[in-house]
Scaffold this motif. Sequence first.
Motif, PDB file in Angstrom:
ATOM      1  N   GLY A  73       0.801  -1.219   0.000  1.00 12.90           N
ATOM      2  CA  GLY A  73       0.000   0.000   0.000  1.00 12.90           C
ATOM      3  C   GLY A  73       0.835   1.270   0.000  1.00 12.90           C
ATOM      4  O   GLY A  73       0.387   2.323  -0.430  1.00 12.90           O
ATOM      5  N   PHE A  81      -4.663  -7.425 -12.143  1.00 14.51           N
ATOM      6  CA  PHE A  81      -4.449  -8.859 -11.984  1.00 14.51           C
ATOM      7  C   PHE A  81      -4.971  -9.618 -13.191  1.00 14.51           C
ATOM      8  O   PHE A  81      -5.884  -9.161 -13.878  1.00 14.51           O
ATOM      9  N   LEU A  86     -11.899  -7.978  -9.349  1.00 14.91           N
ATOM     10  CA  LEU A  86     -12.912  -6.971  -9.038  1.00 14.91           C
ATOM     11  C   LEU A  86     -13.718  -7.456  -7.841  1.00 14.91           C
ATOM     12  O   LEU A  86     -13.938  -8.651  -7.677  1.00 14.91           O
ATOM     13  N   TYR A  87     -14.152  -6.521  -7.005  1.00 14.76           N
ATOM     14  CA  TYR A  87     -14.933  -6.913  -5.836  1.00 14.76           C
ATOM     15  C   TYR A  87     -16.353  -7.223  -6.288  1.00 14.76           C
ATOM     16  O   TYR A  87     -17.065  -6.339  -6.760  1.00 14.76           O
ATOM     17  N   ILE A 102     -10.792   4.012   0.923  1.00 18.22           N
ATOM     18  CA  ILE A 102      -9.933   3.433   1.961  1.00 18.22           C
ATOM     19  C   ILE A 102      -8.873   4.451   2.399  1.00 18.22           C
ATOM     20  O   ILE A 102      -8.544   4.574   3.575  1.00 18.22           O
ATOM     21  N   ARG A 103      -8.363   5.219   1.434  1.00 18.31           N
ATOM     22  CA  ARG A 103      -7.301   6.188   1.757  1.00 18.31           C
ATOM     23  C   ARG A 103      -7.873   7.519   2.240  1.00 18.31           C
ATOM     24  O   ARG A 103      -7.145   8.484   2.415  1.00 18.31           O
ATOM     25  N   ARG A 150      -5.626   5.627  -9.321  1.00 10.55           N
ATOM     26  CA  ARG A 150      -4.676   5.854  -8.248  1.00 10.55           C
ATOM     27  C   ARG A 150      -3.584   6.821  -8.703  1.00 10.55           C
ATOM     28  O   ARG A 150      -2.846   7.342  -7.899  1.00 10.55           O
TER      29      ARG A 150
ATOM     30  N   GLU B 179      -6.540 -12.802  -4.788  1.00  9.04           N
ATOM     31  CA  GLU B 179      -6.250 -11.565  -5.519  1.00  9.04           C
ATOM     32  C   GLU B 179      -7.117 -10.409  -5.038  1.00  9.04           C
ATOM     33  O   GLU B 179      -6.691  -9.262  -5.089  1.00  9.04           O
ATOM     34  N   LEU B 180      -8.349 -10.723  -4.613  1.00 10.78           N
ATOM     35  CA  LEU B 180      -9.227  -9.652  -4.150  1.00 10.78           C
ATOM     36  C   LEU B 180      -8.589  -8.937  -2.965  1.00 10.78           C
ATOM     37  O   LEU B 180      -8.588  -7.714  -2.881  1.00 10.78           O
ATOM     38  N   GLU B 182      -5.386  -9.018  -2.197  1.00  9.52           N
ATOM     39  CA  GLU B 182      -4.137  -8.373  -2.620  1.00  9.52           C
ATOM     40  C   GLU B 182      -4.416  -7.045  -3.299  1.00  9.52           C
ATOM     41  O   GLU B 182      -3.704  -6.064  -3.086  1.00  9.52           O
ATOM     42  N   ALA B 183      -5.493  -7.020  -4.107  1.00 12.25           N
ATOM     43  CA  ALA B 183      -5.854  -5.771  -4.777  1.00 12.25           C
ATOM     44  C   ALA B 183      -6.165  -4.700  -3.738  1.00 12.25           C
ATOM     45  O   ALA B 183      -5.757  -3.544  -3.876  1.00 12.25           O
ATOM     46  N   ALA B 184      -6.867  -5.097  -2.665  1.00  9.88           N
ATOM     47  CA  ALA B 184      -7.195  -4.133  -1.610  1.00  9.88           C
ATOM     48  C   ALA B 184      -5.933  -3.705  -0.860  1.00  9.88           C
ATOM     49  O   ALA B 184      -5.781  -2.538  -0.498  1.00  9.88           O
ATOM     50  N   THR B 185      -5.018  -4.644  -0.654  1.00  5.42           N
ATOM     51  CA  THR B 185      -3.761  -4.313   0.041  1.00  5.42           C
ATOM     52  C   THR B 185      -2.973  -3.279  -0.747  1.00  5.42           C
ATOM     53  O   THR B 185      -2.399  -2.352  -0.178  1.00  5.42           O
ATOM     54  N   ILE B 186      -2.955  -3.456  -2.069  1.00  6.33           N
ATOM     55  CA  ILE B 186      -2.230  -2.508  -2.910  1.00  6.33           C
ATOM     56  C   ILE B 186      -2.865  -1.123  -2.831  1.00  6.33           C
ATOM     57  O   ILE B 186      -2.195  -0.106  -2.941  1.00  6.33           O
ATOM     58  N   GLU B 187      -4.167  -1.073  -2.570  1.00  8.32           N
ATOM     59  CA  GLU B 187      -4.858   0.214  -2.405  1.00  8.32           C
ATOM     60  C   GLU B 187      -4.657   0.803  -1.009  1.00  8.32           C
ATOM     61  O   GLU B 187      -5.365   1.707  -0.608  1.00  8.32           O
ATOM     62  N   ARG B 188      -3.754   0.218  -0.264  1.00  9.59           N
ATOM     63  CA  ARG B 188      -3.380   0.696   1.066  1.00  9.59           C
ATOM     64  C   ARG B 188      -4.411   0.362   2.144  1.00  9.59           C
ATOM     65  O   ARG B 188      -4.506   1.035   3.166  1.00  9.59           O
ATOM     66  N   ALA B 189      -5.210  -0.671   1.928  1.00  9.08           N
ATOM     67  CA  ALA B 189      -6.130  -1.107   2.975  1.00  9.08           C
ATOM     68  C   ALA B 189      -5.334  -1.909   4.002  1.00  9.08           C
ATOM     69  O   ALA B 189      -4.462  -2.686   3.628  1.00  9.08           O
ATOM     70  N   HIS B 197     -14.055  -5.060   4.481  1.00  5.89           N
ATOM     71  CA  HIS B 197     -14.593  -4.529   3.223  1.00  5.89           C
ATOM     72  C   HIS B 197     -14.543  -5.517   2.076  1.00  5.89           C
ATOM     73  O   HIS B 197     -15.251  -5.358   1.095  1.00  5.89           O
ATOM     74  N   VAL B 198     -13.677  -6.492   2.155  1.00  5.10           N
ATOM     75  CA  VAL B 198     -13.537  -7.419   1.025  1.00  5.10           C
ATOM     76  C   VAL B 198     -13.906  -8.849   1.419  1.00  5.10           C
ATOM     77  O   VAL B 198     -14.855  -9.424   0.883  1.00  5.10           O
ATOM     78  N   ALA B 286     -15.947 -11.847  -9.897  1.00  7.25           N
ATOM     79  CA  ALA B 286     -14.743 -11.557  -9.118  1.00  7.25           C
ATOM     80  C   ALA B 286     -13.531 -11.968  -9.910  1.00  7.25           C
ATOM     81  O   ALA B 286     -12.542 -11.257  -9.992  1.00  7.25           O
TER      82      ALA B 286
END
Lengths: 385, 289
Positions: A73, A81, A86-87, A102-103, A150, B179-180, B182-189, B197-198, B286
């Motif tokens: 982060g 990916f 996607l969520y 989140i930020r 981002r 990956e879901l 990891e994607a959130a982690t990369i967004e600084r979660a 949230h995920v 997803a």
Amino acid sequence: MATVSIEQVWRRFGPHSAVADLTLDVRDGEFLVLLGPSGCGKTTSLRMLAGLERPTSGIIRLDDRIVNDVPPGERDVGMVFQSYALYPHMNVYRNLAFGPRIRRENKAETHKALLEVSEVLGLSALLDRRPSELSGGQRQRVALGRALLRRPKLFLMDEPLSNLDAALRGQVRAELVRLHGQYKITTVYVTHDQVEAMTMADKIAVMFAGRLQQAGTAQEVFDNPVNMMVATFIGSPPMNILPGHLSEDESGIRIEVLGQTLRLPSWASIKGTHASAQQVSVGIRPTDIIADTLADCTGPRARIDFVESMGAETFLTLTCASNKLICRAPGRLRLNVGDEVGLVLDVNYLYAFDYEGGNSIIDRSGQAGDARPHPTKGVVTHGTI
Amino acid sequence: MIQSASAVADGNAGGPPIADVKKTREWFVTNGLLAIIGLAFLAPMLWLALAAVDANAGWALQLPHFTLANLIAVTRGDYLQALLNTLEISLVATGVSTIAGVFGGYALSRRNIPLSDELMVGVLFLTGIPVAIMIVPVFEVFAKYDLLSLVPTGVFLGVTSLPFALWLIKTAIDAVPKELEEAATIERANILQVILHVTVPVALPGIFAAAIYSFINAWGAFLPPLVLISDPSQATGPLKIYGLIGSAAVRYGDIAAFSIVYSLPVVVLYILMSRPFSGGFSMGGAVKG
């Protein structure tokens, strides 16, 4: 905007090295493609750049800052990916806005930026759809948008096109190149598809078995492969590899192949440590061979085993002096299985590889740009005995 | 040759199909037996439904003198209190097992915990231990620390359903693509944001199933409240029904009406639960779909 520098990075999983001694630099704004077959360590390398994987040893720098211990982060990277990730419980808008939310970024600004990005990617009409209601290409664009929003320093993409059908792939490829031109974000792109690599990359890094084999522009990697692995991986159909013999005398380098002795052009020389006379693997691309039906051809003769017509061109599988090889012929030629053809090899693009190690033997640094016309029947004047 | 062959075939076709007779008899026997068994199950249900609206209900199955008085009576006073008590321990139990299940399930699913597989199997086997075995020591502990009331009983009931809830939730989280996160982690979660949230929203069907299971388990619990709750005003639904049977004059109408009111939430929850259980979990969109 960022530069990336990877220095002697290893990543081991138990006794197995997924990435071995990787040293690679990415310039600011560059589009680097990590190319290799599956399991070659390219995805692991990408994940180390993202911070999802820790290098066992070595140093990774982002903008001259060592990031080995920086969590994903904090690295300011955007990642797409292979599965899009996607969520599923959020609509497109909330998928895109997830990171900013989140930020705790300013909501009004996020909204504005989000509308702008979705406009660029053609997602404006889809903002309240769930991922399950989108096509593959649309999901791919959402994943891209999420990373773009981002405004990352570094863009990481893990085979983003592999889940799309062929027609869409070409379209998205062009779109990615356009976006890269527009935003100029340093990008590392992982793929096993050489066409993607050739068409999109500023620089291609070819990996095999965890090791970087060669890094250079698409043309360099194609025209001057450092070894047989790179040579046969890039180019479709792959380069023909034939047994041959290489020797050197005062008049230049000679290669014996297919029962014929060819003299290489004067720019060619033998790389330092290699012996001047030895058995070699000779490489020649299917596109650098001309199959000629003319009776006066002085080259080796071959029998056609198989004809693959692609419309504009035809690929012939041939047997010549008990060697199998593939060569390209113009389309609309009336060739049949069993016919005999004469072969003309283009000596400008004849390669020789170490018989055991597979390393390239011929130093091509003196080779000038290619001024010859596209090889067609009867045009080539060199390459005779 | 051909003629004689067809004659033989005709001869057989004229007679009654022997296999069919046998089939018909089997059909009658099977369905007759099933009908008898079905009736044995249906009769108490029917009694419940009829007695609940019968002004002078007895133990026998009979046509009711229609009244709503029973139903009205069991939604007031003591009865209502018993329902509220049951709701309280059930919600506490659900909260305990679901929250512990989510965090435990996440850790067991995502972290490299030594012997985690063995742990999960151990947890599964331990669910086989009957509550009756544990209840005496638990009573001793509760009595010593003055915990013989609703909330601690709810916590105990939550703990008894935790193993199964843990399994359900861990399996649901296993199915969430990494990956879901990891994607959130990369967004600084951070890790809590990733989970809330995920992971939790995506695994929600499984978590929901675990919550409903825990709720129903506590709602229907009889022995633990009987032993662990001493104050009569804290009696739960099952204790109330038990009390009705024990009294001098059995009030069948109240028993039937209260049983129906008491079982309604469970029926509703079972219907809700049947969807995630039968439909499986959809990760559509997803990942590659």
